[in-house]
Structures are given as C-alpha cells and as structure tokens.
Design an enzyme around this catalytic site. Structure first.
Site, PDB file in Angstrom:
ATOM      1  CE1 TYR A  63      -3.162  -2.931   0.355  1.00 54.08           C
ATOM      2  CE2 TYR A  63      -3.406  -2.456   2.678  1.00 54.08           C
ATOM      3  CZ  TYR A  63      -3.729  -3.211   1.578  1.00 54.08           C
ATOM      4  OH  TYR A  63      -4.622  -4.252   1.704  1.00 54.08           O
ATOM      5  CG  LEU A 212     -18.110  -0.113   4.793  1.00 53.70           C
ATOM      6  CD1 LEU A 212     -17.543   1.247   5.198  1.00 53.70           C
ATOM      7  CD2 LEU A 212     -19.460  -0.347   5.471  1.00 53.70           C
ATOM      8  NE  ARG A 214     -12.538  -3.304  -3.962  1.00 54.79           N
ATOM      9  CZ  ARG A 214     -11.284  -3.535  -3.580  1.00 54.79           C
ATOM     10  NH1 ARG A 214     -10.545  -2.561  -3.122  1.00 54.79           N
ATOM     11  NH2 ARG A 214     -10.761  -4.752  -3.670  1.00 54.79           N
ATOM     12  CG  LEU A 217     -22.316  -2.513   0.066  1.00 53.98           C
ATOM     13  CD1 LEU A 217     -21.755  -3.628   0.952  1.00 53.98           C
ATOM     14  CD2 LEU A 217     -23.587  -2.993  -0.647  1.00 53.98           C
TER      15      LEU A 217
HETATM   16  N1  LIG Z   1      -6.334  -8.490   1.452  1.00 58.29           N
HETATM   17  C1  LIG Z   1      -6.672  -7.778   0.396  1.00 58.29           C
HETATM   18  O1  LIG Z   1      -6.424  -8.165  -0.753  1.00 58.29           O
HETATM   19  C2  LIG Z   1      -7.388  -6.471   0.592  1.00 58.29           C
HETATM   20  C3  LIG Z   1      -8.016  -5.848  -0.495  1.00 58.29           C
HETATM   21  C4  LIG Z   1      -8.694  -4.638  -0.273  1.00 58.29           C
HETATM   22  C5  LIG Z   1      -8.723  -4.090   1.000  1.00 58.29           C
HETATM   23  N2  LIG Z   1      -8.079  -4.708   2.031  1.00 58.29           N
HETATM   24  C6  LIG Z   1      -8.083  -4.133   3.395  1.00 58.29           C
HETATM   25  O2  LIG Z   1      -9.419  -3.953   3.821  1.00 58.29           O
HETATM   26  C7  LIG Z   1      -9.615  -2.616   4.241  1.00 58.29           C
HETATM   27  C8  LIG Z   1     -11.053  -2.189   4.009  1.00 58.29           C
HETATM   28  O3  LIG Z   1     -11.444  -2.352   2.667  1.00 58.29           O
HETATM   29  P1  LIG Z   1     -11.617  -1.138   1.660  1.00 58.29           P
HETATM   30  O4  LIG Z   1     -11.029   0.082   2.255  1.00 58.29           O
HETATM   31  O5  LIG Z   1     -11.145  -1.648   0.354  1.00 58.29           O
HETATM   32  O6  LIG Z   1     -13.189  -0.986   1.480  1.00 58.29           O
HETATM   33  P2  LIG Z   1     -14.403  -0.600   2.416  1.00 58.29           P
HETATM   34  O7  LIG Z   1     -13.999  -0.588   3.824  1.00 58.29           O
HETATM   35  O8  LIG Z   1     -15.512  -1.469   1.988  1.00 58.29           O
HETATM   36  O9  LIG Z   1     -14.746   0.898   1.886  1.00 58.29           O
HETATM   37  C9  LIG Z   1     -13.856   1.949   1.964  1.00 58.29           C
HETATM   38  C10 LIG Z   1     -14.503   3.155   1.271  1.00 58.29           C
HETATM   39  O10 LIG Z   1     -15.717   3.452   1.936  1.00 58.29           O
HETATM   40  C11 LIG Z   1     -15.711   4.786   2.398  1.00 58.29           C
HETATM   41  N3  LIG Z   1     -16.351   4.792   3.740  1.00 58.29           N
HETATM   42  C12 LIG Z   1     -15.897   4.198   4.861  1.00 58.29           C
HETATM   43  N4  LIG Z   1     -16.784   4.343   5.859  1.00 58.29           N
HETATM   44  C13 LIG Z   1     -17.814   5.056   5.351  1.00 58.29           C
HETATM   45  C14 LIG Z   1     -19.026   5.519   5.904  1.00 58.29           C
HETATM   46  N5  LIG Z   1     -19.362   5.252   7.158  1.00 58.29           N
HETATM   47  N6  LIG Z   1     -19.856   6.240   5.085  1.00 58.29           N
HETATM   48  C15 LIG Z   1     -19.538   6.501   3.797  1.00 58.29           C
HETATM   49  N7  LIG Z   1     -18.395   6.073   3.224  1.00 58.29           N
HETATM   50  C16 LIG Z   1     -17.541   5.351   4.005  1.00 58.29           C
HETATM   51  C17 LIG Z   1     -14.264   5.206   2.468  1.00 58.29           C
HETATM   52  O11 LIG Z   1     -14.212   6.596   2.267  1.00 58.29           O
HETATM   53  P3  LIG Z   1     -12.917   7.516   2.533  1.00 58.29           P
HETATM   54  O12 LIG Z   1     -11.811   6.926   1.710  1.00 58.29           O
HETATM   55  O13 LIG Z   1     -13.376   8.831   2.037  1.00 58.29           O
HETATM   56  O14 LIG Z   1     -12.636   7.485   3.971  1.00 58.29           O
HETATM   57  C18 LIG Z   1     -13.666   4.410   1.325  1.00 58.29           C
HETATM   58  O15 LIG Z   1     -13.867   5.111   0.117  1.00 58.29           O
HETATM   59  C19 LIG Z   1      -8.570  -1.822   3.439  1.00 58.29           C
HETATM   60  O16 LIG Z   1      -8.302  -0.561   4.028  1.00 58.29           O
HETATM   61  C20 LIG Z   1      -7.402  -2.773   3.481  1.00 58.29           C
HETATM   62  O17 LIG Z   1      -6.686  -2.627   4.695  1.00 58.29           O
HETATM   63  C21 LIG Z   1      -7.430  -5.898   1.842  1.00 58.29           C
END
Ligand SMILES: NC(=O)c1ccc[n+]([C@@H]2O[C@H](COP(=O)([O-])OP(=O)(O)OC[C@H]3O[C@@H](n4cnc5c(N)ncnc54)[C@H](OP(=O)(O)O)[C@@H]3O)[C@@H](O)[C@H]2O)c1
Length: 335
Positions: A63, A212, A214, A217
């Site tokens: 990252y 969420l 990404r 949702l």
């Molecule tokens: N192992 C893997 O291959 C892999 C792949 C992907 C992700 N991950 C890990 O999983 C974590 C979480 O997944 P993710 O970040 O991809 O997706 P997520 O948690 O499903 O969604 C993140 C997105 O949702 C927004 N958000 C968060 N809370 C919100 C709320 N309460 N209301 C409105 N929007 C909201 C964030 O906005 P902002 O950016 O504006 O804050 C961001 O754009 C990552 O940070 C990473 O550490 C791992």
C-alpha cells in the site's frame, strides 16, 4: 443519522488465541486507491480509532508501496499506542506502478518481513498475511517459511488472503493459520460456500475486507458517480455506470433497513457481517474521522432476526452486476 458512541468496543478472538476489537481499521485508503491522501488527517483518524477502542490496524507493504506502513510506524512511535498490526507480503510492486507480480518464496518473504518490521518500528508483527497466493509454489513451502519467522519471534500469527478452501486445509496442516482475509460483504458473498465453512471447521478466524463494498454500500457511489484521478474504483466492473445503476437496488434495500432503524447504510452493512458469527472481524477502511466514528458505533448495533430476514430475502432476488475485480485481478483470488 448515527447510533450513539459505544461505551466499550467489544472484542473477538481470531483463531485460537488472537483477541482483537470486533471492528478493525483498514488503512489502505490512507495511502492510495481511493483518491488523494492527507497524512495529517490520517494520523488524526488513527488516534481517534485508538480512543474508540479499535486496536486492530490492517496494512500491507504494497500500500503506497511502503507509505502505509511508514505512516503507521510514525503513528506508533509518536503516540506510544499499543495496537495489533496486521500486514501482508507477496504482491511485488514498484513505486508509482500498478503492475505487479506475486512472490511467496522464503527468501522474498524474509526480506519483505524485515522491511515491514523496520517501517512499522516494531520487533514483531502481530499478524502476517500472505497477500496473494503464488499458484505455482506449494503452499507447504510458504508455510514452512512463515513458521520459521514465527519461531524466530518476528511474527506472532499467520494469515492467508484470498485462499481457496483446499489450499487453506493444506496450509493449516503444516502450521495453524490464525486468520483468513478475503472480501466479504452484502455484495460479495462467495466465501459463504466453502471458505467460511472450512475456517469454522479448522478454528480459523475470518477478517472481512472491503466490508462496505469499497464504499458502494454506503450509498455514496450511485450510478453516474465520478471518481478522482487515480481512484482504482474507476477500473472496477461493479462501479461502471451501467453496473452501478443495477447495483443501486441493493443499496436501496440497505438504506430502507437503515432508515427504519435510525442508523446509516454503512452501519447496517457492518452489523450484518458482525451478526454472521463471532469469528468474523470486519475492517472497514476510512481516512475520515466522521466515517470512523460511524463505523465503530456499528459494533453496538444488533440487527433483529426480522431485520436480517427482510434484508436476506430482499437481496436474494438481486443479482450483483459485474465482477469484484478486473479480469487480471480475478486471477489472484481463490488460489
Ligand atoms: N487483502 C486484500 O487483498 C485487501 C483488499 C482490499 C482491502 N483490504 C483491506 O481492507 C480494508 C477495508 O477495505 P476497503 O477500504 O477496500 O473498502 P471498504 O472498507 O468497503 O470501503 C472503503 C470506502 O468506503 C468509504 N467509507 C468508509 N466508511 C464510510 C461511511 N461510514 N460512510 C460513507 N463512506 C464510508 C471510504 O471513504 P474515505 O476513503 O473517504 O474514507 C472508502 O472510500 C482496506 O483498508 C485494506 O486494509 C485488503
């Protein structure tokens, strides 16, 4: 609209003996993939997460690359906070390039682990994941390398991302796996078929990434949403204008439950995952305090049986349009 702050963040135990806050913090977006970064704001989010009782931070060496681990390392040093850090190795990327390869060899793993320890400024990584499985290499060899790192005290627990049930069984036979991390949310439920049952049979915890969807949702990215330059979601099939328009129906169902309940769609999405079992720990990602607080409060929301049934019935009739990754990205999952 948001439920009250929680008095105490509940705990869940991953695998046999790794207790973490019921909701963790995904830190990826603080470095890249979801628009511009702001280190000062991210540091404030990390600090507030600790205040809210979130003690499980998720990062990876790729990252940034490296920026995310460096940011967390700086936070740990400045704050003295005691937080459990999960990081990952195995996806090899050059700074400034998205092109990647996968390397799970023992030599690479050792080199990557030393780099992560240094950037994070810790003596031991609490949970060390294989980020993507190298299909050509026997998983037994990778697990032996990880077991050696554990034996030397460089890592405390072993995790695998996007692993198939078959590979997981072989890996666990070499050395206990503490957690599997794979995408799991209201619009990505593939793990329910084989992976979650295998985790449960073997006593392995499950960390739900992109809980969420990404951000989809939460209702923020309905059809027609435009992304900032470099936002990786612009390339994902589910976010294309046509697919997003179809997938908006799912968000409407979630919003209906949220409105009736007096909470937000994000909180319904997280509460639904938490209700799927005590072995599941969602790690929603954000770089904003407002969202962090909202997400943390979801740990106090219990959906009633009726709400869960309504939600499940409504979404059962909705097909999700588009794969969760590009064709290239899909090659790395369920390995
Ligand atoms: N192992 C893997 O291959 C892999 C792949 C992907 C992700 N991950 C890990 O999983 C974590 C979480 O997944 P993710 O970040 O991809 O997706 P997520 O948690 O499903 O969604 C993140 C997105 O949702 C927004 N958000 C968060 N809370 C919100 C709320 N309460 N209301 C409105 N929007 C909201 C964030 O906005 P902002 O950016 O504006 O804050 C961001 O754009 C990552 O940070 C990473 O550490 C791992």
């Amino acid at each position: 609209m948001q439920q009250r702050m929680l008095e105490q963040m509940p705990e869940r135990v991953l695998g046999a003996d790794f207790p973490v806050s019921a909701i963790g913090l995904g830190c990826m977006g603080m470095s890249e993939f979801y628009g511009p970064r702001d280190d000062a704001e991210s540091m404030a989010v990390l600090r507030r997460a600790v205040d809210l009782g979130i003690d499980f931070f998720d990062t990876a060496d790729m990252y940034g690359p490296h920026h995310n681990e460096e940011l967390i390392g700086r936070f740990l040093k400045d704050s003295g906070a005691r937080v459990k850090i999960a990081t990952k190795f195995g996806i090899v990327r050059k700074p400034g390039e998205y092109a990647r390869s996968i390397d799970n060899s023992a030599d690479y793993m050792r080199w990557a682990c030393e780099g992560s320890l240094k950037r994070l400024g810790v003596e031991r990584i609490d949970l060390y994941y294989v980020h993507r499985i190298e299909r050509e290499r026997p998983i037994e060899e990778t697990m032996q390398g990880l077991a050696a790192l554990k034996q030397e005290g460089k890592i405390a627990h072993i995790g695998l991302c996007e692993v198939s049930a078959e590979t997981l069984r072989r890996a666990h036979a070499v050395h206990p796996v503490t957690a599997v991390q794979t995408e799991y949310s209201l619009w990505t439920r593939d793990v329910e078929a084989e992976i979650l049952p295998a985790c449960r049979e073997l006593g392995i915890g499950f960390v739900a990434y992109s809980p969420l969807g990404r951000g989809f949702l939460t209702g923020r990215f309905q059809a027609g949403a435009s992304f900032e330059d470099g936002d990786f979601r612009a390339s994902l099939p589910r976010f294309s204008p046509d697919n997003a328009a179809t997938n908006g129906a799912l968000v409407e169902v979630v919003r209906g439950i949220a409105d009736a309940r007096g909470c937000t769609p994000a909180q319904v999405a997280l509460a639904w995952l938490l209700a799927k079992g005590n072995d599941i720990v969602p790690i929603p990602g954000t770089k904003r305090i407002k969202y962090l607080e909202e997400n943390a409060a979801a740990a106090g929301i219990r959906l009633s049986d009726e709400e869960r049934t309504t939600l499940e019935h409504a979404i059962a009739g909705l097909a999700v349009a588009g794969e969760r990754y590009t064709a290239e990205g899909m090659k790395g999952v369920n390995a």
